[in-house]
Design an enzyme around this catalytic site. Structure first.
Site, PDB file in Angstrom:
ATOM      1  N   ARG A   1       0.846  -1.193   0.000  1.00  0.00           N
ATOM      2  CA  ARG A   1       0.000   0.000   0.000  1.00  0.00           C
ATOM      3  C   ARG A   1       0.883   1.246   0.000  1.00  0.00           C
ATOM      4  NH1 ARG A   1      -5.045   1.981  -1.018  1.00  0.00           N
ATOM      5  NH2 ARG A   1      -6.019   3.087   0.715  1.00  0.00           N
TER       6      ARG A   1
ATOM      7  N   THR B   1      -9.475   0.618  -9.969  1.00  0.00           N
ATOM      8  CA  THR B   1      -8.683  -0.381  -9.226  1.00  0.00           C
ATOM      9  C   THR B   1      -8.773  -1.685 -10.010  1.00  0.00           C
ATOM     10  OG1 THR B   1      -8.949   0.642  -7.071  1.00  0.00           O
ATOM     11  CG2 THR B   1      -8.571  -1.699  -7.028  1.00  0.00           C
TER      12      THR B   1
ATOM     13  N   ASN C   1      -6.288   4.336  -7.053  1.00  0.00           N
ATOM     14  CA  ASN C   1      -7.484   4.954  -6.489  1.00  0.00           C
ATOM     15  C   ASN C   1      -8.463   5.370  -7.589  1.00  0.00           C
ATOM     16  OD1 ASN C   1      -9.173   5.584  -4.397  1.00  0.00           O
ATOM     17  ND2 ASN C   1      -8.435   7.674  -4.179  1.00  0.00           N
TER      18      ASN C   1
ATOM     19  N   ASP D   1      -7.772   8.488   0.404  1.00  0.00           N
ATOM     20  CA  ASP D   1      -8.322   7.405   1.240  1.00  0.00           C
ATOM     21  C   ASP D   1      -8.115   7.678   2.730  1.00  0.00           C
ATOM     22  OD1 ASP D   1      -9.474   5.880  -0.702  1.00  0.00           O
ATOM     23  OD2 ASP D   1      -7.834   4.445  -0.884  1.00  0.00           O
TER      24      ASP D   1
ATOM     25  N   SER E   1      -7.616   1.135   3.518  1.00  0.00           N
ATOM     26  CA  SER E   1      -8.089   0.695   2.205  1.00  0.00           C
ATOM     27  C   SER E   1      -9.322  -0.185   2.352  1.00  0.00           C
ATOM     28  CB  SER E   1      -6.972  -0.109   1.535  1.00  0.00           C
ATOM     29  OG  SER E   1      -7.437  -0.685   0.340  1.00  0.00           O
ATOM     30  N   SER E   2     -10.091  -0.279   1.283  1.00  0.00           N
ATOM     31  CA  SER E   2     -11.202  -1.239   1.253  1.00  0.00           C
ATOM     32  C   SER E   2     -10.849  -2.462   0.404  1.00  0.00           C
ATOM     33  CB  SER E   2     -12.453  -0.587   0.661  1.00  0.00           C
ATOM     34  OG  SER E   2     -12.833   0.524   1.424  1.00  0.00           O
TER      35      SER E   2
ATOM     36  N   GLY F   1     -13.829  -1.166  -6.723  1.00  0.00           N
ATOM     37  CA  GLY F   1     -15.138  -0.579  -6.436  1.00  0.00           C
ATOM     38  C   GLY F   1     -15.152   0.277  -5.185  1.00  0.00           C
ATOM     39  N   GLY F   2     -13.971   0.730  -4.746  1.00  0.00           N
ATOM     40  CA  GLY F   2     -13.907   1.628  -3.592  1.00  0.00           C
ATOM     41  C   GLY F   2     -14.570   1.010  -2.378  1.00  0.00           C
TER      42      GLY F   2
END
Ligand code: DON
Length: 573
Positions: A102, A375, A395, A417, A446-447, A466-467
């Protein structure tokens, strides 16, 4: 001294022990897949993965090849200027690892860097241009995965991506659709305009695109490994380019960046083992919560609306916890034991009314958005049974829409984020607090939720972009796989989503009938039908019974993704 007789009498026992020791190995040997499967968001990247498997690489070498190829052919979604998570499971010894690549906040970043003098969030700054970019992690992730888990030299696994960059790749329908959202912003960056626009206009679907600049950067990584990106010419060019455009990167930022190996989260649902993403992903913690809350209900007896009701209420509660507690584990203390405990889930379950929606404001937390669709996720299972589930990102589409001239890749806008101000929603409508506030060197929450099912009969790798919706997508997709669906059924299943704030249920077109929407509205839900579907899920399933491998790409980007399984003969043809 032992007599000969004693030694002979011991033999049966020794043989028994040996057999017991060997049994797991023999059992493992029996359940190898007949084939290998790769599902990625772009056929050219899937092809790169199969090419590396054919050269004797394992799933982890193929993951490096697919990841790097995506960095070239799907620049709107992920790349060398971004980051990602690699969730890996090795067949030979059962080792599972989560490689956290990340992005990190630059060392000169500060908590209020995106607030104006009146304390208002200036979201444009955390989304567009050089100041929005965190320090990239993907290059470090590629090197780490290749060196520690691959069988082939990094150079070999990066070769397909370098070839795509030098000889050209085909601009897909998805590339063409996504660039539409960012053309204006890309035009403001000299480097981005030179790379992606022709006289100010984006390429057309089907055009061949050449990117010799990214080929050079990939070649440096291939030759020098980690240093090829984080030191020397690439590092200097990046830092100079970012600074010239008002950013705050330093050479120290790049020199200090390391991808980190973390312990994956492990949990059981209906007797099946699941591996998923730990912080700084919020996805795994939320997934554990969702499944644990649901495990207390007689789901098989529920009609569709009752099932939706408990699912939405579970979603609301786990996203609330996400907003309050989660952040970078290297910076914040999180009540992980509590969040992962079945007793905590039971408490959340007890707070769910049997038939009525709980307004989010009745669950005090943080007060509160829009959507996004980028993403990239890919899933790989090789014919030895090694598994890679990888989600990587810049992102928003084309990240910060900023390219340092001569580098060939966009920089991320992953700084968005972070919670730039408590309670102020980010691009995905997500809110957060101190745990996810900006600090120098910290990773934004993060998701992204790459996840692996290690079931008794079925093994699967799953994930999606998809955030904020990634987590609920993985939850719904994995629920399908657990219920016996094929990969194609899992990726195409209709989606709904609730994330605590805003307090509404997003519904994909056609996902719910009018009657179901009315039933939910009667229970107190605000149902928000979405104009467009979301996500780009990639699933590979290995059915242990017949040893078949089943791979599928989300049909929402029909024709662009490559989900395919190939038997050994086809791979080594
Ligand atoms: O890490 C995250 O949660 C986000 N940066 C992911 C962004 C994403 O999935 C974009 N696609 N809609």
């Amino acid at each position: 001294m032992k007599s000969r007789h004693q030694t002979i009498r011991r033999w049966p026992r020794i043989a028994l022990w040996l057999a017991l020791l060997l049994l797991p190995t023999l059992a493992l040997a029996e359940v190898k897949p007949h084939a290998a499967g790769i599902a990625s968001a772009n056929k050219q990247a899937t092809e790169a993965g199969f090419e590396i498997l054919a050269q004797g690489g394992n799933a982890f070498d193929a993951a490096v090849a697919v990841s790097a190829a995506l960095a070239v052919v799907e620049p709107e979604s992920s790349g060398l200027g971004g980051g990602g998570f690699f969730l890996l499971h090795r067949a030979s010894d059962g080792k599972a690892v989560f490689v956290d690549a990340r992005e990190k906040a630059p060392l000169a970043a500060s908590r209020d860097m995106y607030l104006d003098a009146d304390g208002n969030a200036q979201r444009a700054l955390s989304v567009n241009g050089a100041l929005a970019a965190g320090i990239p992690g993907l290059p470090a992730g590629l090197v780490l995965v290749a060196e520690r888990y691959g069988k082939l030299p990094l150079k070999q696994s990066l070769a397909p991506a370098i070839r795509l960059a030098r000889k050209g790749y085909i601009w897909s329908a998805k590339n063409a659709a996504m660039i539409g959202f960012r053309t204006e912003q890309l035009a403001k960056s000299e480097g981005a305009a030179a790379l992606f626009l022709r006289k100010g206009k984006p390429p057309a679907k089907g055009d061949r695109i050449f990117n010799p600049d990214i080929a050079k950067v990939l070649e440096r990584i291939a030759g020098e490994g980690h240093r090829g990106f984080y030191d020397g010419k690439t590092a200097r060019t990046l830092v100079e380019g970012v600074k010239a455009a008002g950013g705050i990167w330093s050479l120290d930022d790049l020199a200090q960046y390391q991808a980190v190996e973390r312990e994956p989260l492990r949990f059981q649902f209906q007797g099946e083992e699941i591996l998923t993403s730990p912080p700084p992903s919020s996805g795994g913690v939320a997934l554990v919560g969702l499944f644990q809350i649901l495990s207390g209900y007689p789901l098989a007896e529920f009609d569709r609306v009752q099932r939706l009701h408990v699912e939405i209420e579970a979603m609301r509660r786990v996203y609330r916890d996400r907003a309050i507690y989660l952040g970078d584990p290297d910076f914040v203390q999180m009540p992980m034991q509590m969040l992962l405990s079945p007793y905590y889930a039971a408490g959340l379950r007890a707070s769910i009314h049997t038939r009525k929606a709980t307004p989010s404001d009745a669950l005090p937390g943080i007060s509160a958005g829009p959507e996004g669709s980028d993403t990239s996720h890919f899933s790989i299972i090789d014919s030895e049974g090694n598994i890679a589930a990888v989600t990587q990102s810049v992102n928003l589409p084309f990240g910060a829409a900023f390219v340092v001239p001569g580098t060939g890749f966009v920089l991320n806008n992953e700084m968005d984020d972070f919670s730039v101000k408590p309670g102020v929603p980010n691009a995905f409508g997500l809110i957060g607090d101190d745990a996810n506030a900006i600090e120098p060197g910290k990773r934004p929450l993060s998701s992204m939720t790459p996840t692996i099912l290690l079931g008794k009969d079925r093994v699967a790798a799953i994930g999606s972009p998809g955030g904020s919706r990634i987590i609920t997508m993985v939850f719904l997709g994995l629920s399908k796989v657990l219920a016996g669906s094929s990969a194609a059924e899992a990726v195409s299943a209709p989606r709904i989503h609730h994330q605590y704030q805003p307090d509404s249920v997003s519904v994909e077109p056609g996902a719910l009938s009018e009657a179901e929407i009315s039933a939910l509205t009667e229970r107190g839900y605000t149902v928000a039908p979405a104009e467009r579907p979301w996500g780009n899920m990639q699933v590979v399933i290995w059915n242990k019974q017949d040893r078949s491998v089943d791979a599928a790409s989300d049909p929402r980007w029909e024709g662009v993704g490559g989900g395919e399984s190939r038997d050994r003969e086809m791979i080594f043809r």
